[in-house]
Design a protein around this motif. Structure first.
Motif, mmCIF file in Angstrom:
data_model
loop_
_atom_site.group_PDB
_atom_site.id
_atom_site.type_symbol
_atom_site.label_atom_id
_atom_site.label_comp_id
_atom_site.label_asym_id
_atom_site.label_seq_id
_atom_site.Cartn_x
_atom_site.Cartn_y
_atom_site.Cartn_z
ATOM 1 N N ALA A 67 69.242 -79.488 83.236
ATOM 2 C CA ALA A 67 68.402 -80.280 82.332
ATOM 3 C C ALA A 67 67.092 -80.669 83.018
ATOM 4 N N THR A 68 67.163 -81.009 84.303
ATOM 5 C CA THR A 68 65.923 -81.330 85.023
ATOM 6 C C THR A 68 65.062 -80.083 85.176
ATOM 7 N N ALA A 69 65.699 -78.931 85.362
ATOM 8 C CA ALA A 69 64.957 -77.675 85.458
ATOM 9 C C ALA A 69 64.306 -77.334 84.124
ATOM 10 N N ALA A 70 65.004 -77.593 83.019
ATOM 11 C CA ALA A 70 64.455 -77.312 81.698
ATOM 12 C C ALA A 70 63.195 -78.133 81.450
ATOM 13 N N ALA A 71 63.224 -79.391 81.885
ATOM 14 C CA ALA A 71 62.088 -80.278 81.659
ATOM 15 C C ALA A 71 60.886 -79.932 82.534
ATOM 16 N N SER A 72 61.108 -79.129 83.582
ATOM 17 C CA SER A 72 60.060 -78.836 84.556
ATOM 18 C C SER A 72 59.493 -77.429 84.419
ATOM 19 N N THR A 73 60.038 -76.627 83.505
ATOM 20 C CA THR A 73 59.620 -75.234 83.348
ATOM 21 C C THR A 73 59.412 -74.931 81.875
ATOM 22 N N THR A 74 58.790 -73.772 81.612
ATOM 23 C CA THR A 74 58.563 -73.379 80.220
ATOM 24 C C THR A 74 59.142 -72.013 79.886
ATOM 25 N N ARG A 75 59.300 -71.151 80.883
ATOM 26 C CA ARG A 75 59.729 -69.773 80.649
ATOM 27 C C ARG A 75 61.080 -69.456 81.263
ATOM 28 N N LEU A 76 61.388 -70.082 82.366
ATOM 29 C CA LEU A 76 62.572 -69.731 83.151
ATOM 30 C C LEU A 76 63.846 -69.886 82.330
ATOM 31 N N ARG A 77 64.680 -68.859 82.342
ATOM 32 C CA ARG A 77 65.985 -68.961 81.708
ATOM 33 C C ARG A 77 66.926 -69.724 82.630
ATOM 34 N N ALA A 118 80.815 -78.756 74.199
ATOM 35 C CA ALA A 118 80.004 -78.165 73.132
ATOM 36 C C ALA A 118 78.745 -78.998 72.889
ATOM 37 N N LYS A 119 78.897 -80.321 72.899
ATOM 38 C CA LYS A 119 77.750 -81.213 72.712
ATOM 39 C C LYS A 119 76.754 -81.074 73.868
ATOM 40 N N GLN A 120 77.253 -81.053 75.098
ATOM 41 C CA GLN A 120 76.371 -80.952 76.265
ATOM 42 C C GLN A 120 75.597 -79.634 76.264
ATOM 43 N N VAL A 121 76.307 -78.546 76.015
ATOM 44 C CA VAL A 121 75.675 -77.228 76.040
ATOM 45 C C VAL A 121 74.673 -77.096 74.899
ATOM 46 N N ALA A 122 75.038 -77.558 73.711
ATOM 47 C CA ALA A 122 74.113 -77.487 72.580
ATOM 48 C C ALA A 122 72.862 -78.316 72.833
ATOM 49 N N THR A 123 73.036 -79.478 73.434
ATOM 50 C CA THR A 123 71.889 -80.331 73.735
ATOM 51 C C THR A 123 70.954 -79.647 74.727
ATOM 52 N N LEU A 124 71.526 -79.047 75.768
ATOM 53 C CA LEU A 124 70.696 -78.380 76.769
ATOM 54 C C LEU A 124 69.990 -77.164 76.181
ATOM 55 N N ASP A 125 70.676 -76.412 75.342
ATOM 56 C CA ASP A 125 70.015 -75.270 74.707
ATOM 57 C C ASP A 125 68.906 -75.745 73.772
ATOM 58 N N HIS A 126 69.146 -76.867 73.082
ATOM 59 C CA HIS A 126 68.138 -77.424 72.175
ATOM 60 C C HIS A 126 66.885 -77.868 72.930
ATOM 61 N N ILE A 127 67.063 -78.654 73.982
ATOM 62 C CA ILE A 127 65.888 -79.193 74.672
ATOM 63 C C ILE A 127 65.164 -78.134 75.495
ATOM 64 N N SER A 128 65.851 -77.044 75.853
ATOM 65 C CA SER A 128 65.204 -75.987 76.632
ATOM 66 C C SER A 128 64.561 -74.930 75.746
ATOM 67 N N GLY A 129 64.697 -75.073 74.431
ATOM 68 C CA GLY A 129 64.118 -74.085 73.535
ATOM 69 C C GLY A 129 64.905 -72.786 73.479
ATOM 70 N N GLY A 130 66.220 -72.878 73.673
ATOM 71 C CA GLY A 130 67.069 -71.686 73.588
ATOM 72 C C GLY A 130 67.082 -70.834 74.840
ATOM 73 N N ARG A 131 66.859 -71.467 75.987
ATOM 74 C CA ARG A 131 66.789 -70.706 77.246
ATOM 75 C C ARG A 131 68.095 -70.687 78.033
ATOM 76 N N LEU A 132 69.173 -71.212 77.488
ATOM 77 C CA LEU A 132 70.403 -71.381 78.251
ATOM 78 C C LEU A 132 71.313 -70.166 78.146
#
Length: 286
Positions: free
Chosen positions: A69-79, A96-110
């Protein structure tokens, strides 16, 4: 071909966001982080150490979803990926909630890299019958996919049982977050890839010339298009020759193992591997 990296980060190493930023700047495609919730103090279950992995990595492993999650907030392209997450050891509704949240906030990069686990004591501390961990993991994956892809999800199995329920956010990726199953080329692992996932993350990548045709045959028997079953050699120590070999097998993504450590040492290793990123790009596109 895309190149990612994985490192067993602990609380004594570079922060995951800093590693993610450096990897993105140097052109790497992805960052995968492993999971061990704890290391039971037992002499009969020693950790499975490989080159570049330390005993402390099992004792002090960061939670991969929080770290990513910290990596998602610090990058724009990295999967961003888990490599691997021990899915049988988690409550599937919460996961399921944790994974969906991370995929949501990362723009589908998970990417959800999952495995069955080798440490009997670790699984048993979570209440998981080690002999049945494969069946537990499969049900957890199926229940999570139901939650992710259905407005009113329900699941009734041996290990997971819940009536119609609401749970948002839904992941950006549908009907499931990209899921890769880790493990050796056993019938159980390859069967799980075909039944529950989008691909396979074999550690290292040896023996793939024999294993990939088996995976494709299993996929065809199950009605899956073999071309959709990705194979991602994981934790690989690679050079140009090995990458060429993988490309010849139709592989379009490889995850390199790097040593965890302080920020300067990790940055130096990433810079030493950066020429492989450019070379891999000449081997084809995903």
């Amino acid at each position: 071909m895309r190149l990612g990296v994985t490192a067993a980060l602990t609380d004594r190493d570079v922060m995951p966001a800093a590693l993610a930023v450096a990897a993105e700047e140097l052109g790497f495609d992805s960052l995968y982080l492993p999971e061990h919730t704890h290391l039971p103090v037992r002499e009969d279950t020693p950790p499975s150490l490989v080159e570049g992995v330390r005993l402390d990595d099992y004792k002090r492993c960061l939670d991969p979803l929080v770290a990513l999650a910290t990596a998602a907030a610090s990058t724009t392209r990295l999967r961003l990926g888990t490599g691997i997450l021990l899915v049988a050891q988690h409550d599937p509704i919460v996961l399921a909630k944790q994974v969906a949240t991370l995929d949501h906030i990362s723009g589908g990069r998970l990417t959800l890299g999952v495995g069955f686990g080798w440490n009997r004591a670790e699984a048993e501390d979570h209440g998981v019958d080690f002999a049945r961990r494969h069946a537990v993991a499969r049900e957890h994956l199926a229940a999570m996919e139901a939650i992710w892809s259905t407005d009113q999800a329900e699941y009734h199995g041996e290990f997971v049982d819940f009536d119609p329920t609401w749970s948002w956010p839904k992941p950006r990726q549908q009907p499931r977050v990209r899921t890769l199953v880790g493990g050796g080329a056993t019938d159980a692992v390859l069967g799980a890839v075909v039944d529950c996932a989008d691909g396979w993350i074999p550690i290292g990548g040896s023996g793939l010339a024999r294993a990939i045709p088996r995976l494709h045959a299993l996929g065809e028997s199950a009605g899956r298009d073999p071309a959709t079953l990705r194979v991602v050699p994981f934790g690989t120590i690679a050079d140009e020759g090995k990458l060429e070999h993988f490309a010849g097998l139709g592989i379009t993504e490889v995850v390199l193992r790097i040593r965890a450590g302080d920020e300067p040492s990790v940055r130096a290793e990433l810079e030493s591997l950066a020429p492989l990123v450019a070379f891999a790009a000449t081997l084809g596109s995903p």
